[in-house]
Enzyme design. Structure first.
Site, PDB file in Angstrom:
ATOM      1  N   CYS A   1     -12.556   5.198  -8.557  1.00  0.00           N
ATOM      2  CA  CYS A   1     -11.641   4.058  -8.580  1.00  0.00           C
ATOM      3  C   CYS A   1     -11.317   3.542  -9.975  1.00  0.00           C
ATOM      4  O   CYS A   1     -10.354   2.803 -10.137  1.00  0.00           O
ATOM      5  CB  CYS A   1     -12.220   2.921  -7.738  1.00  0.00           C
ATOM      6  SG  CYS A   1     -12.237   3.290  -5.967  1.00  0.00           S
TER       7      CYS A   1
ATOM      8  N   PHE B   1     -10.338   3.691   2.493  1.00  0.00           N
ATOM      9  CA  PHE B   1      -9.612   4.605   1.621  1.00  0.00           C
ATOM     10  C   PHE B   1      -8.399   5.241   2.278  1.00  0.00           C
ATOM     11  O   PHE B   1      -8.398   5.561   3.468  1.00  0.00           O
ATOM     12  CB  PHE B   1     -10.559   5.686   1.091  1.00  0.00           C
ATOM     13  CG  PHE B   1     -11.539   5.161   0.084  1.00  0.00           C
ATOM     14  CD1 PHE B   1     -11.164   5.006  -1.239  1.00  0.00           C
ATOM     15  CD2 PHE B   1     -12.817   4.787   0.464  1.00  0.00           C
ATOM     16  CE1 PHE B   1     -12.047   4.500  -2.174  1.00  0.00           C
ATOM     17  CE2 PHE B   1     -13.712   4.278  -0.456  1.00  0.00           C
ATOM     18  CZ  PHE B   1     -13.335   4.129  -1.785  1.00  0.00           C
TER      19      PHE B   1
ATOM     20  N   HIS C   1      -7.899  -3.872  -9.572  1.00  0.00           N
ATOM     21  CA  HIS C   1      -8.057  -2.813  -8.570  1.00  0.00           C
ATOM     22  C   HIS C   1      -8.623  -3.415  -7.292  1.00  0.00           C
ATOM     23  O   HIS C   1      -9.711  -3.993  -7.301  1.00  0.00           O
ATOM     24  CB  HIS C   1      -8.994  -1.720  -9.089  1.00  0.00           C
ATOM     25  CG  HIS C   1      -9.409  -0.752  -8.014  1.00  0.00           C
ATOM     26  ND1 HIS C   1      -8.518   0.109  -7.423  1.00  0.00           N
ATOM     27  CD2 HIS C   1     -10.607  -0.539  -7.409  1.00  0.00           C
ATOM     28  CE1 HIS C   1      -9.154   0.817  -6.504  1.00  0.00           C
ATOM     29  NE2 HIS C   1     -10.416   0.450  -6.476  1.00  0.00           N
TER      30      HIS C   1
ATOM     31  N   ASN D   1      -7.301   1.295  -0.163  1.00  0.00           N
ATOM     32  CA  ASN D   1      -7.821   1.675  -1.480  1.00  0.00           C
ATOM     33  C   ASN D   1      -7.524   3.160  -1.701  1.00  0.00           C
ATOM     34  O   ASN D   1      -8.089   4.013  -1.020  1.00  0.00           O
ATOM     35  CB  ASN D   1      -9.322   1.400  -1.528  1.00  0.00           C
ATOM     36  CG  ASN D   1      -9.951   1.724  -2.868  1.00  0.00           C
ATOM     37  OD1 ASN D   1      -9.366   2.411  -3.698  1.00  0.00           O
ATOM     38  ND2 ASN D   1     -11.161   1.253  -3.089  1.00  0.00           N
TER      39      ASN D   1
END
Length: 404
Positions: free
Chosen positions: A171, A219, A315, A348
């Protein structure tokens, strides 16, 4: 031609440096169109395609509850039922499947990056052959020749383009790639760096319960591309975000909290429940380090910093992470709006996610400028991943994003 003290002739090689801090000149994003899965249907689909819906009902309900808490509405996936039918080894943890997974992503990861890159290059307004450097970040592919070379071929970049591949940074890969691009652009006169981040969850897919359920719920797949350069700029180029300073900080003793491991079954990943707290405990130190580098004050203690005076590109590793950062920094509710929007719409996407956040942030700033709102010029970018490693960048945005 130059001569040494002995009179021998040799070529003089010098490096010309950029004149100003590196700048993001264009942004493009892309997602697979093959499968868009709403979060409230994700658990049902996963358990149905893996034929587990009647065997693991408690686990299915648990995954449903986790999906509901993430704040994610939908995600995009490269993996389809057709791929799973063609590869039953993906559903059997006793069988090796890494080679088959890599065979698929070897093509799909650079293809997804190409879709995003074409958008960025079109916005940039110059031909792809003007790209001098390529920095590619992915955890999804682990072969050589790697995705950076495939992307360069698909885009028709020059054979002299300087390529760098970042593997398994997870990430924080997007933040790290931008950091490297900044260094390249500022130290090579006229350099134009294409930063590409492309991720697919296919290497990590496993049977329900085979890996971290939180990760299963978080994800998704996506690619983000930015073009970075330093002045002088051509007529077609405009500054989206000036990259004023960049730092990296690793939290000692946190290797166990967040990580990935390549195995014969694919890539296993682990996201510890303590990650939000660890980030909350360290985020101010990371920000102060970057501010000190930006403004030349090593003794910066934060007394003059008002975090709400900045714009934010964080993020969105998960809703608890954003909540913790918002609480620690005492941010107003709208400060992380771009990050929360990207998390809600895409999940994500590992290293590519920060590119989506920057794209959403610039869109919001342009809308605010259209309504004559006074924009904040200074901002901060945060990306974090295995290590735990934090990439922090101080950004400067134009007052009128459409005027420059």
């Amino acid at each position: 031609m130059t001569r040494d003290k002995a009179g021998n002739a040799y070529e003089s090689c010098s490096i010309e440096h950029g004149y100003a801090p590196a700048t993001v000149l264009a942004i493009g994003t892309a997602n697979p169109s093959s499968a868009i899965v709403p979060s409230d249907e994700f658990a049902d689909q996963v358990f149905r395609v893996t034929k587990s819906e009647h065997r693991l009902t408690d686990l299915k309900e648990k995954l449903n509850r986790i999906c509901h808490k993430t704040g994610i509405e939908k995600r995009h996936f490269q993996l389809t039922e057709e791929i799973l039918r063609a590869h039953p080894e993906f559903l059997d943890s006793t069988l090796p499947s890494l080679d088959a997974r890599m065979d698929t992503v070897e093509t799909e990861v650079p293809k997804l990056a190409t879709s995003a890159a074409v958008k960025a290059i079109t916005e940039w307004g110059r031909p792809a052959t003007d790209i001098t450097h390529l920095v590619f970040s992915t955890y999804s592919a682990c072969r050589a020749p790697s995705a950076d070379l495939h992307l360069a071929s698909l885009l028709g970049l020059r054979h002299s383009v300087c390529r760098t591949i970042l593997s398994l940074h997870g990430c924080y890969g997007g933040g790290r790639a931008l950091h490297i691009a900044k260094d390249i652009a500022e130290n090579n006169h006229g350099a134009r760096v294409l930063v590409a981040c492309s991720e697919t969850t296919l290497p990590c897919f496993s049977m329900p319960g085979g890996c971290n359920l939180v990760g299963d719920a978080l994800f998704g797949d996506g690619a983000g591309v930015m073009i970075v350069g330093a002045s002088p700029f051509t007529i077609s180029e405009r500054s989206l975000f000036e990259m004023v300073s960049a730092t990296q900080r690793t939290m000692p003793g946190t290797e166990h909290a967040l990580g990935m491991q390549v195995t014969g079954r694919g890539i296993d990943f682990h996201v510890g429940v303590q990650v939000p707290k660890l980030l909350g405990d360290n985020v101010e130190r990371c920000l102060l380090d970057a501010l000190a580098l930006a403004f030349g004050n090593d003794d910066h203690d934060g007394n003059n910093v008002t975090w709400n005076d900045l714009f934010w590109a964080v993020h969105p590793g998960g809703r608890p992470i954003l909540d913790k950062i918002e609480t620690v920094l005492k941010l107003e509710p709208d400060k992380l709006a771009a990050s929360r929007h990207v998390l809600r719409e895409y999940g994500n996407m590992s290293g590519a996610t920060i590119v989506f956040v920057l794209d959403e942030l610039r869109r919001r700033r342009e809308e605010e400028a259209d309504h004559d709102h006074q924009l904040q010029e200074w901002g901060a970018m945060l990306a974090f991943g295995p290590g735990i490693t934090v990439e922090t960048m101080v950004l400067h945005g134009p007052r009128n994003p459409k005027a420059n």
